[in-house]
Write a protein that holds these residues in place. Sequence first.
Motif, short mmCIF file in Angstrom:
data_model
loop_
_atom_site.label_atom_id
_atom_site.label_comp_id
_atom_site.label_asym_id
_atom_site.label_seq_id
_atom_site.Cartn_x
_atom_site.Cartn_y
_atom_site.Cartn_z
N UNK A 101 0.84 -1.24 -0.13
CA UNK A 101 0.08 0.00 0.19
C UNK A 101 0.82 1.34 0.09
N UNK A 102 0.46 2.07 -0.82
CA UNK A 102 1.16 3.51 -0.91
C UNK A 102 0.62 4.39 0.18
N UNK A 103 1.52 4.57 1.26
CA UNK A 103 1.38 5.30 2.44
C UNK A 103 -0.28 5.21 2.77
N UNK A 104 -0.65 6.62 2.87
CA UNK A 104 -2.09 6.69 3.35
C UNK A 104 -2.97 6.81 2.27
N UNK A 105 -2.39 6.82 0.90
CA UNK A 105 -3.36 6.71 -0.17
C UNK A 105 -4.35 5.25 -0.27
N UNK A 106 -5.48 5.42 -0.73
CA UNK A 106 -5.75 4.18 -1.17
C UNK A 106 -5.54 3.33 -2.26
N UNK A 107 -4.23 3.16 -2.45
CA UNK A 107 -3.69 2.73 -3.60
C UNK A 107 -2.69 1.65 -3.26
N UNK A 108 -2.70 0.70 -4.23
CA UNK A 108 -1.67 -0.63 -4.13
C UNK A 108 -0.96 -0.63 -4.99
N UNK A 109 0.48 -0.53 -5.27
CA UNK A 109 1.25 -0.94 -6.05
C UNK A 109 1.93 -2.47 -6.12
N UNK A 110 1.75 -3.06 -7.09
CA UNK A 110 2.19 -4.51 -7.26
C UNK A 110 3.22 -4.59 -8.17
N UNK A 111 4.23 -5.51 -8.15
CA UNK A 111 5.37 -5.91 -8.90
C UNK A 111 5.22 -7.49 -8.90
N UNK A 112 5.70 -8.25 -9.84
CA UNK A 112 5.90 -9.64 -9.92
C UNK A 112 6.48 -10.18 -11.18
#
Length: 712
Positions: A263-274
Amino acid sequence: MQGAQRNSLRLLQWMMAASLALPIALFVFASTISYTSTNDIADREIERTLDVAHEHALKVFETIDRSLAEINEVVRGLPDDAIRAREPALHQRLKRLTDSLPQLKSAWIFDADGRSLVNSLVSPPPEQGFADRDYFLAHVDHSIGTFIGTPLTPRPPYQGARFFGVSRRRDSDDGRFIGVIQASVLPEYFESFYARIGSDPGSFFAIGRTDGTVLAHFPRLDRDLRLDPTGPVGQKIAAHPDHGLMTIDWASDGIERRIGYRRVAEYPIYVSAGLETSAIRARWYATIGQHLVFGVPATALLFLLLAFAFRRTQHLQAEAAARREAEEALKHSQRLEALGQLTGGVAHDFNNLLTVIRASVDLLNRPQLTEERRQRYVTAIADAVARAAKLTSQLLAFARRQTLKPEVFDVGERIRSLHDMLATLLGSAIEIAIRLPAEPCLVNADAGQFETALINMATNARDAMQGKGRITFAVQVATTVPDTLTHLVGSHGFVSVAVSDTGIGIPAARLGRIFEPFFTTKQVGHGTGLGLSQVFGFARQSGGEVTVMSEVGQGSTFSLYLPRVPPDLLPQRQAPNTAPALAGSGMSVLVVEDNIELANFAADGLTELGYSITLVDNATDALAELVVDADRFDVVFSDVVMPGMTGLDLAHAIGDRGIGVPVVLTTGYSEALAQEGRLGFELVQKPYSIEELSQVLYRAARLRRVRDGAAE
């Protein structure tokens, strides 16, 4: 031999199986470790890549958030008319902002009805409402801070790439809703960045909202994607909402991937890598392939070599079996030839001796024989018997069946004492050189047999030089020994006695036969062929070896190797070989001899000397006599070789029963004594004289009397 051959073939078969099984087992083990290692490495790479993607997303949203805050400060407290009046200046400011931030497509200021007051795209903006957009609707009822919307398509007359909105609420001084400030963010900006950092095959990136809406995706999608919050991905994220790793079939294309999310800090955002799991497996396959590139050829080569060795061994063993059959046939023929040669040689020599004895006996029976002639014939008989005994001794020595009488003596001193006799034996035309070491070279061997061996080698050398030349006797502590003695070398090593001559030498073809009995190159009547065979038998029975080095025209060197004993052992002196007969004075002797003629000879001779004789012809009866009354006998005199219980068995039985009568043994040949020694019993060699026998019996009985007296 055949068992050893079968074992060698079985061993090769096991080695062939192991050459395949062991590499396969090692390959499976290495593959398992490599698979685990490859997955661990992939997880670490995903974590590192996720760190980069998360840091990038955080900076992008923080930058957009600050920019929106700055715009809000610029227009704070201004009514809509004032903003419209300053639209050209605000348009330029928004345009500069979007030009400086590549992630932004545009920036907007909306009034409370959703109409554009200012934007970075067109000045003045057209009369068009955007009140239905999610980035506007989210702020109408209440303040929610920064809002991130879903991907949208530009509304005509605006064109270009899709975007998602990041917006903030505009409030009046009294807290009323008066509009929205919004920035249109380009998903392709994220996708271009992910394409740069995701250069590995199978790389994957995504950025999305907490409700499952995907904002940007790499590889790039041509459609919107929304993940089910109650699905596998949503459940795993719910279990670990901050960050984690998971292996899933991704919803967009069904490809299995190993994905890390954060999760990106307090933002309602997820970043993914794979990474695609197929790409991870491809790395593993590449690693395994490297092992196979080297392992398969090496294993195949080893297996082929072992298979070739197996086939070759089978072929060689088949050839060896055929050769053994041929050799056995040849050996059988050679044994028959050797037997004929042996019996012929023995018969020739013994017939000569028997002729002397028979002629002497005939002459002794003639009437009116003078004392001088009688004594001459008796002496001739005694000499013939001595030569026969010597011939028998040489045969037994070669066969290693001679019962030796070992004693410790200095080899150098023994050779020095033989110098005069050797000089007489070899003749004045032969020069004798003796080289002796400064230190004593002690051995434990039969001194008489040693002297006989030395004389035989010297005589052989004399004949090779045709009575003229130089013989060298060299004694030293051996620095090297023949291969047959390598495993026997003890702490004291061996003594080497080398006898070298300047004779004609020995052809290489004959070197392998010179130690055979009765093999000789001399004319008939000039040698029996037993001299060197006696040396060979004496050396082997004494725990040593004899070797020969020779070259035609350059002479020969015979080297006799005998085990060396510690130098602190003093040489023992032998008693004189001849001594007068000792009277029995009534001494009682139990004579055990199965040969009636020999038994009567011993009984008659001892009776004449005053011994009291009890004669039995087997060991069983002798033991019965002793059990009944052992005290009436002073000594037991027994032959060794007899049917049933041997003389050696009788001696042991006497000791086991605690009978205190001493035992004297006699034999001309005994394999048991030859292998084990006298085992503490007195021994008289056949043929023996009455004088020698009386001395041994008297000594044995006297020792018993001394022992019994000490016990009393």
